[in-house]
Write a protein that holds these residues in place. Structure first.
Motif, mmCIF file in Angstrom:
data_model
loop_
_atom_site.group_PDB
_atom_site.id
_atom_site.type_symbol
_atom_site.label_atom_id
_atom_site.label_comp_id
_atom_site.label_asym_id
_atom_site.label_seq_id
_atom_site.Cartn_x
_atom_site.Cartn_y
_atom_site.Cartn_z
ATOM 1 N N PRO A 195 37.841 -41.192 58.926
ATOM 2 C CA PRO A 195 36.748 -39.997 59.515
ATOM 3 C C PRO A 195 37.257 -38.418 59.388
ATOM 4 N N LEU A 196 36.477 -37.687 59.073
ATOM 5 C CA LEU A 196 36.680 -36.354 58.756
ATOM 6 C C LEU A 196 37.182 -36.169 57.259
ATOM 7 N N MET A 197 37.621 -37.271 56.725
ATOM 8 C CA MET A 197 37.967 -37.076 55.226
ATOM 9 C C MET A 197 37.250 -38.316 54.592
ATOM 10 N N ALA A 198 35.877 -38.612 54.896
ATOM 11 C CA ALA A 198 35.526 -39.939 54.478
ATOM 12 C C ALA A 198 35.592 -40.192 53.089
ATOM 13 N N VAL A 199 35.070 -39.315 52.173
ATOM 14 C CA VAL A 199 35.010 -39.468 50.891
ATOM 15 C C VAL A 199 36.554 -39.404 50.153
ATOM 16 N N TYR A 200 37.416 -38.693 50.567
ATOM 17 C CA TYR A 200 38.921 -38.927 50.084
ATOM 18 C C TYR A 200 39.529 -40.091 50.384
ATOM 19 N N PHE A 201 39.360 -40.549 51.538
ATOM 20 C CA PHE A 201 39.990 -41.689 51.877
ATOM 21 C C PHE A 201 39.408 -42.971 50.955
ATOM 22 N N GLY A 225 44.279 -34.867 41.906
ATOM 23 C CA GLY A 225 43.355 -35.004 42.913
ATOM 24 C C GLY A 225 43.100 -34.131 43.952
ATOM 25 N N PHE A 226 42.485 -34.187 44.730
ATOM 26 C CA PHE A 226 42.261 -33.302 46.012
ATOM 27 C C PHE A 226 41.248 -33.802 47.178
ATOM 28 N N GLY A 227 41.274 -33.139 48.275
ATOM 29 C CA GLY A 227 40.446 -33.791 49.325
ATOM 30 C C GLY A 227 39.676 -32.327 49.899
ATOM 31 N N ILE A 228 38.803 -32.871 50.798
ATOM 32 C CA ILE A 228 38.130 -31.979 51.605
ATOM 33 C C ILE A 228 37.961 -32.466 53.072
ATOM 34 N N HIS A 229 37.895 -31.641 53.977
ATOM 35 C CA HIS A 229 38.113 -32.031 55.523
ATOM 36 C C HIS A 229 36.963 -31.596 56.153
ATOM 37 N N GLY A 230 36.483 -32.397 57.022
ATOM 38 C CA GLY A 230 35.091 -32.038 57.637
ATOM 39 C C GLY A 230 34.255 -33.415 57.913
ATOM 40 N N LEU A 231 33.105 -33.111 58.943
ATOM 41 C CA LEU A 231 32.143 -34.112 59.005
ATOM 42 C C LEU A 231 31.386 -34.193 57.748
ATOM 43 N N PHE A 232 31.168 -35.414 57.345
ATOM 44 C CA PHE A 232 30.282 -35.577 55.997
ATOM 45 C C PHE A 232 29.125 -35.021 56.166
ATOM 46 N N ASN A 233 28.365 -34.973 57.151
ATOM 47 C CA ASN A 233 27.025 -34.311 57.180
ATOM 48 C C ASN A 233 27.000 -32.759 57.069
ATOM 49 N N GLU A 234 28.263 -32.115 57.267
ATOM 50 C CA GLU A 234 28.488 -30.828 57.357
ATOM 51 C C GLU A 234 29.260 -30.123 55.957
ATOM 52 N N THR A 235 29.901 -31.234 55.373
ATOM 53 C CA THR A 235 30.753 -30.741 53.935
ATOM 54 C C THR A 235 29.791 -30.432 52.855
#
Length: 267
Positions: A155-161, A97-107
């Protein structure tokens, strides 16, 4: 891995994301406990090193499988390859698994779709494929890597969480369905852990990382392995993480979300 020799041993564990971090430590523990291994990872060079290390150190049978689990066909390819070689999987560890950090509208959308494929779809697909034989045999174990992130929005990792919340819910539901079958499902929910995850995700400088005494991957793996062997449904390493998982249940969701956002902010 020679299928004839494989049958001589009692158990075989399949572990995804096995070349580093928690996956590697789990593979080490299974090897230490005399399991044969099927190790899946996209990093061919590191996987080859781990395979060679375990074969020499433990004298077990190790089958390396180089696969990018963000590719939709990977689960079927892994399953079919093992079927062809007559390798029976007694324990499935969905660790990758992995994650990505940032605002969803910018990632990056493509990165997030790959994350969904690895963290959620592939995990579900592999479980579906291997679970049938486990139930038929009347024994087997599945360990799914969730996270302390599963207990609140991020928030800032919305999809990962969100993916980790799915893994926890999915694991708990399966564990209930499988009662009395001889098959157990365990969700391992660690907090921030010492690994390359934070650098890849881009949160190495986040407040929660810099202020947190992170647990090492070896300790997390030991806790996860013990919970799996005991048939526990959920394992949360560390008292602090256990307390936080309980506290968020009784705290207004909006407040929890704002607190998580402040902890996710990179300085």
């Amino acid at each position: 891995m020679n299928p004839k020799n494989q049958r001589k041993r009692k158990k075989t564990a399949l572990i995804t994301g096995a070349a580093s971090g928690i996956g590697y430590e789990l593979a080490y523990i299974f090897a230490l406990n005399d399991y044969n291994l099927v190790l899946v990872d996209r990093m061919a060079h590191k996987l080859a090193e781990v395979t060679d290390q375990f074969c020499k150190k433990f004298g077990i049978l190790v089958k390396p499988v180089v696969k990018d689990l963000s590719v939709q066909t990977s689960p079927e390819e892994i399953f079919n390859e093992l079927q062809q070689e007559d390798i029976k999987v007694d324990v499935l560890v969905n660790n990758a698994g992995f994650g990505i950090h940032g605002l969803f509208n910018e990632t990056n959308l493509n990165t997030e779709l790959e994350m969904l494929q690895v963290n959620l779809v592939c995990l579900t697909h592999l479980t579906k494929l291997f679970l049938k034989d486990m139930v038929k045999q009347g024994e087997g174990k599945v360990l799914n890597l969730s996270s302390a992130a599963a207990f609140q929005p991020g928030p800032l990792m919305a999809v990962y969480f969100a993916t980790k919340a799915y893994v926890l819910s999915f694991s708990q539901a399966l564990a209930c369905e499988l009662e009395g079958t001889g098959v157990t499902v365990t969700a391992l929910c660690p907090g921030p852990t010492e690994s390359a995850f934070h650098e890849r995700t881009g949160i190495a400088g986040a407040k929660q990382i810099e202020s947190n005494n992170m647990m090492d991957a070896q300790t997390v793996a030991r806790i996860g392995y013990r919970a799996l062997m005991e048939g526990k449904t959920v394992a949360i390493p560390g008292l602090k993480n256990k307390l936080l998982a309980e506290i968020v249940r009784f705290t207004p969701r909006k407040l929890v979300t704002k607190i998580v956002k402040s902890m996710q902010e990179v300085k």
